[in-house]
Design an enzyme around this catalytic site. Structure first.
Site, PDB file in Angstrom:
ATOM      1  N   ARG A 111      -8.026   7.856   1.790  1.00 53.00           N
ATOM      2  CA  ARG A 111      -9.308   8.284   1.199  1.00 53.00           C
ATOM      3  C   ARG A 111     -10.141   8.969   2.265  1.00 53.00           C
ATOM      4  NH1 ARG A 111     -12.761   4.153  -2.195  1.00 53.00           N
ATOM      5  NH2 ARG A 111     -13.236   3.273  -0.163  1.00 53.00           N
ATOM      6  N   THR A 115     -15.951  12.032   1.028  1.00 56.35           N
ATOM      7  CA  THR A 115     -15.853  12.508  -0.366  1.00 56.35           C
ATOM      8  C   THR A 115     -15.170  11.483  -1.276  1.00 56.35           C
ATOM      9  OG1 THR A 115     -13.682  13.481  -0.015  1.00 56.35           O
ATOM     10  CG2 THR A 115     -15.591  14.875   0.472  1.00 56.35           C
ATOM     11  N   ASP A 207     -11.455  -3.680   3.491  1.00 56.15           N
ATOM     12  CA  ASP A 207     -10.442  -2.625   3.544  1.00 56.15           C
ATOM     13  C   ASP A 207      -9.068  -3.283   3.652  1.00 56.15           C
ATOM     14  OD1 ASP A 207      -8.541  -0.722   4.763  1.00 56.15           O
ATOM     15  OD2 ASP A 207     -10.263   0.619   4.749  1.00 56.15           O
ATOM     16  N   ASP A 210      -6.796  -2.198   6.667  1.00 52.75           N
ATOM     17  CA  ASP A 210      -7.298  -2.711   7.950  1.00 52.75           C
ATOM     18  C   ASP A 210      -7.080  -4.212   8.058  1.00 52.75           C
ATOM     19  OD1 ASP A 210      -8.094  -0.270   8.909  1.00 52.75           O
ATOM     20  OD2 ASP A 210     -10.149  -0.451   8.182  1.00 52.75           O
TER      21      ASP A 210
HETATM   22  C1  PRP Z   1      -7.171   2.117   0.186  1.00 52.28           C
HETATM   23  C2  PRP Z   1      -6.313   1.377  -0.822  1.00 52.28           C
HETATM   24  C3  PRP Z   1      -6.090   2.423  -1.875  1.00 52.28           C
HETATM   25  C4  PRP Z   1      -7.375   3.205  -1.864  1.00 52.28           C
HETATM   26  C5  PRP Z   1      -8.194   2.766  -3.041  1.00 52.28           C
HETATM   27  O1  PRP Z   1      -6.387   2.927   0.979  1.00 52.28           O
HETATM   28  O2  PRP Z   1      -5.137   0.862  -0.287  1.00 52.28           O
HETATM   29  O3  PRP Z   1      -4.991   3.293  -1.601  1.00 52.28           O
HETATM   30  O4  PRP Z   1      -8.061   2.861  -0.646  1.00 52.28           O
HETATM   31  O5  PRP Z   1      -9.343   3.510  -3.140  1.00 52.28           O
HETATM   32  P1  PRP Z   1      -9.592   4.556  -4.308  1.00 52.28           P
HETATM   33  O6  PRP Z   1      -9.245   3.871  -5.585  1.00 52.28           O
HETATM   34  O7  PRP Z   1     -11.072   4.840  -4.200  1.00 52.28           O
HETATM   35  O8  PRP Z   1      -8.766   5.779  -4.059  1.00 52.28           O
HETATM   36  P2  PRP Z   1      -6.958   3.782   2.206  1.00 52.28           P
HETATM   37  O9  PRP Z   1      -7.319   5.166   1.745  1.00 52.28           O
HETATM   38  O10 PRP Z   1      -8.035   3.027   2.900  1.00 52.28           O
HETATM   39  O11 PRP Z   1      -5.690   3.963   3.107  1.00 52.28           O
HETATM   40  P3  PRP Z   1      -4.794   2.867   3.870  1.00 52.28           P
HETATM   41  O12 PRP Z   1      -4.004   2.102   2.829  1.00 52.28           O
HETATM   42  O13 PRP Z   1      -3.925   3.721   4.733  1.00 52.28           O
HETATM   43  O14 PRP Z   1      -5.710   1.969   4.666  1.00 52.28           O
HETATM   44  N1  URA Z   2      -9.975   0.514  -0.397  1.00 48.79           N
HETATM   45  C1  URA Z   2      -9.976  -0.724   0.135  1.00 48.79           C
HETATM   46  O1  URA Z   2      -9.099  -1.073   0.922  1.00 48.79           O
HETATM   47  N2  URA Z   2     -10.965  -1.564  -0.215  1.00 48.79           N
HETATM   48  C2  URA Z   2     -11.928  -1.226  -1.077  1.00 48.79           C
HETATM   49  O2  URA Z   2     -12.805  -2.052  -1.375  1.00 48.79           O
HETATM   50  C3  URA Z   2     -11.922   0.071  -1.612  1.00 48.79           C
HETATM   51  C4  URA Z   2     -10.920   0.916  -1.262  1.00 48.79           C
END
Ligand code: PRP
Ligand code: URA
Length: 216
Positions: A111, A115, A207, A210
């Site tokens: 994400r 944005t 997150d 993380d």
């Molecule tokens: C997180 C999560 C989803 C996304 C959800 O991933 O694992 O993929 O956010 O958010 P959304 O519904 O608003 O798109 P992130 O983009 O943080 O990446 P990561 O898994 O690499 O930490």
């Molecule tokens: N992605 C995450 O990992 N946590 C949230 O709460 C939203 C998006």
């Protein structure tokens, strides 16, 4: 049995007590990275059990030590599990323990923090997805931008029969996702209150990537 959501069509809440108990520990900010990862793996087994509950069976003639019988086995082609990177891998590993013959797709998305759009950085999937059930996994459905984009891509590559499995969903994400992909049932362990101004699920668990990998 899991509970169909009363407020959202095509959404099933997996309210099994073990899932809810483990999810509570995962939400707790005191829970360590090691425990978070272990719990996600444990929960993935329970979620996998529910999302595959109504798979079709056929019968196979086998011989037990006592006699021949027609015994039930999964019908149709091997499943595909599609993991939205990174955090999807926390669900994928346990699911592969239960369904070791499943094929795997990886969809790399992150994400954009400003944005909240999903940015693709990797995609690899089995060639023949058209006759297979594709179960897309990601712990979090927040704005649904990531899940919506992942499923668009999988559909472009031939997938027609899909399910989306997550741990936590925001009502805003469910609305956006079911509008974009009304043909894709959603399975989640909980539907939380709302998204905050930064697009995080509240109360949520923070997150997921993380917390799994200790990157913050
Ligand atoms: C997180 C999560 C989803 C996304 C959800 O991933 O694992 O993929 O956010 O958010 P959304 O519904 O608003 O798109 P992130 O983009 O943080 O990446 P990561 O898994 O690499 O930490
Ligand atoms: N992605 C995450 O990992 N946590 C949230 O709460 C939203 C998006």
């Amino acid at each position: 049995m899991p509970t169909p959501s009363t407020s959202h069509a095509n959404v099933t809440v997996i309210d099994h007590p073990l899932v809810q108990h483990k999810l509570t520990i995962m939400r707790d900010k005191q829970t360590s990275t090691a425990s978070f990862r272990r719990l996600l793996r444990e929960i993935s087994l329970l979620l996998c059990y529910e999302v595959t509950r109504n798979l079709e069976l056929t019968t196979l003639e086998i011989e037990t030590p006592l006699e021949a019988m027609q015994a039930p086995v999964l019908a149709g082609k091997k499943l595909v599990f599609a993991s939205i990177l990174r955090a999807g891998n926390g669900l994928l590993e346990g699911m592969l323990d239960l369904v070791p013959s499943a094929r795997v797709a990886h969809v790399g998305l992150y994400r954009d923090h400003k944005t909240l759009e999903a940015i693709e950085y990797y995609f690899k999937a089995p060639d023949d997805m058209s006759n297979r059930l594709v179960i897309v996994v990601d712990p979090m459905l927040a704005t649904a931008n990531s899940a919506t984009a992942a499923i668009e891509k999988l559909k472009e590559r031939g997938a027609t029969n899909l399910r989306f499995l997550c741990l936590l969903a925001a009502p805003e994400g469910i609305d956006a996702f079911t509008t974009a992909h009304p043909d894709v049932p959603v399975y989640t362990a909980a539907i939380d209150s709302h998204l905050n101004e930064k697009g995080y699920i509240v109360p949520g668990l923070g997150d997921a990537g993380d917390r799994m990998y200790g990157t913050k």
